[in-house]
Design a protein around this motif. Sequence first.
Motif, short mmCIF file in Angstrom:
data_model
loop_
_atom_site.label_atom_id
_atom_site.label_comp_id
_atom_site.label_asym_id
_atom_site.label_seq_id
_atom_site.Cartn_x
_atom_site.Cartn_y
_atom_site.Cartn_z
N HIS A 1 17.42 14.39 -14.89
CA HIS A 1 16.47 13.29 -15.03
C HIS A 1 15.02 13.76 -14.85
N SER A 2 14.78 14.65 -13.92
CA SER A 2 13.39 15.03 -13.62
C SER A 2 12.72 15.71 -14.79
N CYS A 3 13.45 16.55 -15.53
CA CYS A 3 12.79 17.26 -16.63
C CYS A 3 12.43 16.30 -17.75
N ILE A 4 13.23 15.27 -17.96
CA ILE A 4 12.91 14.30 -19.00
C ILE A 4 11.74 13.43 -18.57
N HIS A 5 11.73 13.00 -17.31
CA HIS A 5 10.58 12.23 -16.82
C HIS A 5 9.29 13.06 -16.90
N ARG A 6 9.38 14.35 -16.64
CA ARG A 6 8.19 15.21 -16.68
C ARG A 6 7.70 15.43 -18.10
N ALA A 7 8.63 15.69 -19.01
CA ALA A 7 8.26 16.07 -20.37
C ALA A 7 7.94 14.88 -21.26
N ARG A 8 8.48 13.71 -20.93
CA ARG A 8 8.32 12.53 -21.79
C ARG A 8 7.71 11.39 -20.98
N PRO A 9 6.41 11.38 -20.81
CA PRO A 9 5.78 10.30 -20.04
C PRO A 9 5.96 8.92 -20.66
N ASP A 10 6.37 8.86 -21.93
CA ASP A 10 6.62 7.57 -22.57
C ASP A 10 7.95 6.96 -22.14
N LEU A 11 8.82 7.75 -21.53
CA LEU A 11 10.13 7.27 -21.13
C LEU A 11 10.13 6.98 -19.63
N HIS A 12 10.10 5.72 -19.27
CA HIS A 12 10.01 5.32 -17.86
C HIS A 12 11.38 5.15 -17.22
N ALA A 13 12.43 5.09 -18.01
CA ALA A 13 13.78 4.94 -17.48
C ALA A 13 14.71 5.89 -18.22
N VAL A 14 15.59 6.56 -17.46
CA VAL A 14 16.55 7.51 -18.02
C VAL A 14 17.92 7.20 -17.41
N LEU A 15 18.90 6.90 -18.25
CA LEU A 15 20.23 6.49 -17.80
C LEU A 15 21.27 7.48 -18.33
N HIS A 16 22.15 7.94 -17.46
CA HIS A 16 23.13 8.96 -17.83
C HIS A 16 24.51 8.56 -17.32
N THR A 17 25.52 8.64 -18.19
CA THR A 17 26.87 8.22 -17.83
C THR A 17 27.91 9.24 -18.24
N HIS A 18 29.06 9.18 -17.55
CA HIS A 18 30.26 9.94 -17.92
C HIS A 18 31.37 8.92 -18.15
N THR A 19 31.50 8.40 -19.33
CA THR A 19 32.58 7.46 -19.63
C THR A 19 33.63 8.15 -20.50
N ALA A 20 34.85 7.60 -20.51
CA ALA A 20 35.91 8.21 -21.30
C ALA A 20 35.53 8.28 -22.78
N ALA A 21 34.99 7.17 -23.31
CA ALA A 21 34.63 7.16 -24.74
C ALA A 21 33.44 8.06 -25.02
N GLY A 22 32.45 8.04 -24.12
CA GLY A 22 31.29 8.90 -24.30
C GLY A 22 31.65 10.37 -24.28
N ILE A 23 32.49 10.76 -23.33
CA ILE A 23 32.92 12.16 -23.26
C ILE A 23 33.77 12.52 -24.47
N ALA A 24 34.61 11.59 -24.92
CA ALA A 24 35.46 11.87 -26.08
C ALA A 24 34.63 12.18 -27.32
N VAL A 25 33.61 11.36 -27.58
CA VAL A 25 32.74 11.63 -28.73
C VAL A 25 31.91 12.89 -28.50
#
Length: 257
Positions: A100-124
Amino acid sequence: MNGSGFSFAHTRAAVSDAEWRQRVDLAAAFRLAGYYRMTDQIYTHLTAKVPGTQAHFLINPYGVLFDEVTASCLVKVDLDGEVVFDPTGIGINPAGFLIHSCIHRARPDLHAVLHTHTAAGIAVAAQRRGLLNLSQHAMRFHRRIGYHDYEGVALDFSEQDRLVRDLGPHNVMILRNHGLLAAGDTIREAFERLYYLERACEAQVRAQSGGAELIECSDEIAEKVAQALDRPGRSARDNDWPALRRLLDRIDPSYAT
């Protein structure tokens, strides 16, 4: 669940009104992710910048389930990993901070960063072609998604450069063999992207599991869909988040404490 979150009365007095509103929205995103079963116990993270600063962001304590998160329990850290304010004393997950920190640092336009490990997400994420043009939900991300190859558990800080490179100008990314990431100017915007990216992955996996020949839409149709859903002024941007907050208020309003 009813009022079972981690709440700390001193937090409200210790932060600005703008930060408190951001905390409430981020806690709502955690509860919604839990409601829609987009959790992996304590091991994934949703973060948001503290308003008025590019140096601090909020992250979940490393030991609190999504359906326990409250506005007052969130940890404030800086971009170098120093804890600024931790009401729980639990601390944070280093791997979550790294991503999360590298994205917040590099992309000041992105104020929220959400990351998940779901079965469907991992499958794709484990499929060589990634997200396919099989659903309207998927086509909203046509040519608007990055891919990052798996490098192991995210503990090597040299990976940050490649995470930022692979996200590029996009607002969503599939972390191959790992999970999903969505970001936005607001928590609402990031959550909308995460929700529909997750639903697109679910639809793809279910369609593939049926064994029938699949109808994959053309790039031209996919781009038409993406532009329609990416247009400025969509009323959903004002209407959906209040509705979701009302849902949470009916289930358990302790997220806002």
